[in-house]
Design a protein around this motif. Sequence first.
Motif, PDB file in Angstrom:
ATOM      1  N   SER A  85       0.827  -1.210   0.000  1.00  0.00           N
ATOM      2  CA  SER A  85       0.000   0.000   0.000  1.00  0.00           C
ATOM      3  C   SER A  85       0.861   1.260   0.000  1.00  0.00           C
ATOM      4  CB  SER A  85      -0.935   0.000   1.210  1.00  0.00           C
ATOM      5  OG  SER A  85      -1.777  -1.124   1.206  1.00  0.00           O
ATOM      6  N   LEU A  86       1.827   1.272  -0.869  1.00  0.00           N
ATOM      7  CA  LEU A  86       2.793   2.371  -0.880  1.00  0.00           C
ATOM      8  C   LEU A  86       2.135   3.681  -1.266  1.00  0.00           C
ATOM      9  CD1 LEU A  86       5.781   0.398  -2.333  1.00  0.00           C
ATOM     10  CD2 LEU A  86       5.874   1.765  -0.252  1.00  0.00           C
ATOM     11  N   LYS A  87       2.631   4.743  -0.655  1.00  0.00           N
ATOM     12  CA  LYS A  87       2.121   6.090  -0.877  1.00  0.00           C
ATOM     13  C   LYS A  87       3.243   6.977  -1.403  1.00  0.00           C
ATOM     14  CE  LYS A  87      -0.806   5.558   3.226  1.00  0.00           C
ATOM     15  NZ  LYS A  87      -1.156   6.120   4.551  1.00  0.00           N
ATOM     16  N   PRO A  88       2.895   8.067  -2.078  1.00  0.00           N
ATOM     17  CA  PRO A  88       3.947   8.973  -2.557  1.00  0.00           C
ATOM     18  C   PRO A  88       4.873   9.462  -1.437  1.00  0.00           C
ATOM     19  CG  PRO A  88       1.881   9.487  -3.636  1.00  0.00           C
ATOM     20  CD  PRO A  88       1.572   8.445  -2.598  1.00  0.00           C
ATOM     21  N   GLU A  89       4.338   9.618  -0.248  1.00  0.00           N
ATOM     22  CA  GLU A  89       5.174  10.081   0.873  1.00  0.00           C
ATOM     23  C   GLU A  89       6.155   9.026   1.369  1.00  0.00           C
ATOM     24  OE1 GLU A  89       1.813  10.212   0.638  1.00  0.00           O
ATOM     25  OE2 GLU A  89       0.877   9.842   2.609  1.00  0.00           O
ATOM     26  N   ASP A  90       6.060   7.798   0.858  1.00  0.00           N
ATOM     27  CA  ASP A  90       7.053   6.779   1.182  1.00  0.00           C
ATOM     28  C   ASP A  90       8.299   6.901   0.310  1.00  0.00           C
ATOM     29  OD1 ASP A  90       4.320   4.485   1.535  1.00  0.00           O
ATOM     30  OD2 ASP A  90       5.449   5.447   3.155  1.00  0.00           O
ATOM     31  N   THR A  91       8.261   7.795  -0.665  1.00  0.00           N
ATOM     32  CA  THR A  91       9.421   8.009  -1.526  1.00  0.00           C
ATOM     33  C   THR A  91      10.616   8.447  -0.697  1.00  0.00           C
ATOM     34  OG1 THR A  91       8.096   8.558  -3.467  1.00  0.00           O
ATOM     35  CG2 THR A  91      10.339   9.420  -3.407  1.00  0.00           C
ATOM     36  N   ALA A  92      11.716   7.710  -0.815  1.00  0.00           N
ATOM     37  CA  ALA A  92      12.899   7.989  -0.004  1.00  0.00           C
ATOM     38  C   ALA A  92      14.016   7.044  -0.412  1.00  0.00           C
ATOM     39  CB  ALA A  92      12.593   7.798   1.486  1.00  0.00           C
ATOM     40  N   VAL A  93      15.199   7.333   0.085  1.00  0.00           N
ATOM     41  CA  VAL A  93      16.285   6.363   0.067  1.00  0.00           C
ATOM     42  C   VAL A  93      16.162   5.558   1.357  1.00  0.00           C
ATOM     43  CG1 VAL A  93      18.769   5.981   0.030  1.00  0.00           C
ATOM     44  CG2 VAL A  93      17.768   7.869  -1.301  1.00  0.00           C
ATOM     45  N   TYR A  94      16.141   4.253   1.219  1.00  0.00           N
ATOM     46  CA  TYR A  94      15.978   3.361   2.358  1.00  0.00           C
ATOM     47  C   TYR A  94      17.329   2.739   2.698  1.00  0.00           C
ATOM     48  CZ  TYR A  94      10.938   3.788   2.230  1.00  0.00           C
ATOM     49  OH  TYR A  94       9.647   4.283   2.295  1.00  0.00           O
ATOM     50  N   TYR A  95      17.664   2.804   3.981  1.00  0.00           N
ATOM     51  CA  TYR A  95      18.936   2.291   4.481  1.00  0.00           C
ATOM     52  C   TYR A  95      18.700   1.180   5.502  1.00  0.00           C
ATOM     53  CZ  TYR A  95      20.733   6.791   2.754  1.00  0.00           C
ATOM     54  OH  TYR A  95      21.060   7.873   1.991  1.00  0.00           O
ATOM     55  N   CYS A  96      19.514   0.154   5.452  1.00  0.00           N
ATOM     56  CA  CYS A  96      19.512  -0.803   6.553  1.00  0.00           C
ATOM     57  C   CYS A  96      20.752  -0.563   7.419  1.00  0.00           C
ATOM     58  CB  CYS A  96      19.454  -2.250   6.065  1.00  0.00           C
ATOM     59  SG  CYS A  96      20.900  -2.814   5.176  1.00  0.00           S
ATOM     60  N   ALA A  97      20.655  -0.986   8.652  1.00  0.00           N
ATOM     61  CA  ALA A  97      21.725  -0.731   9.613  1.00  0.00           C
ATOM     62  C   ALA A  97      21.726  -1.819  10.678  1.00  0.00           C
ATOM     63  CB  ALA A  97      21.540   0.636  10.266  1.00  0.00           C
ATOM     64  N   THR A  98      22.882  -2.020  11.302  1.00  0.00           N
ATOM     65  CA  THR A  98      22.979  -2.975  12.408  1.00  0.00           C
ATOM     66  C   THR A  98      23.456  -2.264  13.662  1.00  0.00           C
ATOM     67  OG1 THR A  98      25.297  -3.648  12.116  1.00  0.00           O
ATOM     68  CG2 THR A  98      23.654  -4.768  10.777  1.00  0.00           C
ATOM     69  N   GLY A  99      22.991  -2.790  14.798  1.00  0.00           N
ATOM     70  CA  GLY A  99      23.394  -2.245  16.079  1.00  0.00           C
ATOM     71  C   GLY A  99      23.339  -3.331  17.123  1.00  0.00           C
ATOM     72  N   ARG A 100      23.991  -3.086  18.282  1.00  0.00           N
ATOM     73  CA  ARG A 100      24.100  -4.156  19.260  1.00  0.00           C
ATOM     74  C   ARG A 100      23.548  -3.781  20.617  1.00  0.00           C
ATOM     75  NH1 ARG A 100      29.449  -8.102  19.668  1.00  0.00           N
ATOM     76  NH2 ARG A 100      28.329  -9.881  20.460  1.00  0.00           N
ATOM     77  N   THR A 101      22.597  -2.862  20.657  1.00  0.00           N
ATOM     78  CA  THR A 101      21.962  -2.553  21.931  1.00  0.00           C
ATOM     79  C   THR A 101      21.048  -3.694  22.349  1.00  0.00           C
ATOM     80  OG1 THR A 101      20.226  -1.376  20.724  1.00  0.00           O
ATOM     81  CG2 THR A 101      22.056  -0.056  21.593  1.00  0.00           C
ATOM     82  N   GLN A 102      20.853  -3.831  23.650  1.00  0.00           N
ATOM     83  CA  GLN A 102      19.973  -4.894  24.138  1.00  0.00           C
ATOM     84  C   GLN A 102      18.511  -4.593  23.830  1.00  0.00           C
ATOM     85  OE1 GLN A 102      20.890  -5.461  28.286  1.00  0.00           O
ATOM     86  NE2 GLN A 102      22.507  -6.922  27.839  1.00  0.00           N
ATOM     87  N   TYR A 103      18.179  -3.323  23.746  1.00  0.00           N
ATOM     88  CA  TYR A 103      16.822  -2.919  23.426  1.00  0.00           C
ATOM     89  C   TYR A 103      16.739  -2.648  21.927  1.00  0.00           C
ATOM     90  CZ  TYR A 103      19.367   1.471  23.751  1.00  0.00           C
ATOM     91  OH  TYR A 103      20.309   2.459  23.595  1.00  0.00           O
ATOM     92  N   ILE A 104      15.544  -2.692  21.388  1.00  0.00           N
ATOM     93  CA  ILE A 104      15.357  -2.335  19.977  1.00  0.00           C
ATOM     94  C   ILE A 104      15.301  -0.814  19.914  1.00  0.00           C
ATOM     95  CG2 ILE A 104      13.987  -2.653  17.904  1.00  0.00           C
ATOM     96  CD1 ILE A 104      12.572  -4.932  19.222  1.00  0.00           C
TER      97      ILE A 104
END
Length: 124
Positions: A85-104
């Motif tokens: 259900s993509l919308k025009p406002e979803d237009t962006a560069v999408y990045y993935c990332a990793t982290g090691r905190t115990q919490y999300i």
Amino acid sequence: QAQLVESGGGVVQPGGSLRLSCAVSGRTFSDYNLGWFRQGPGKEREFVSSIRGSDHETITAGSVKGRFTISRDSAKNTVYLQMTSLKPEDTAVYYCATGRTQYISIYSRDYDAWGQGTQVTVSS
């Protein structure tokens, strides 16, 4: 050293779907949280969704909740972002990332390795 490579971006019409993938190497996959962020034109980078390494608990931004789903495949060391259900406002560069905190974490400062980004354009 961690390496993250995103793929799956493209141009889609409003209401359409895309699945982004992020292949992760150089990290013990299950030890890390994996997150998706995005940056639209003229906007700050914002949190989209994250999944915890230890138990796969997820958190998703309200703006995309119910439309976007994050998942991970430990056998492939890959995290996915299913977008519907993509919308025009979803237009962006999408990045993935990793982290090691115990919490999300929803904060980019808690992620220490990033991919190069993949462009998603929602337009008719």
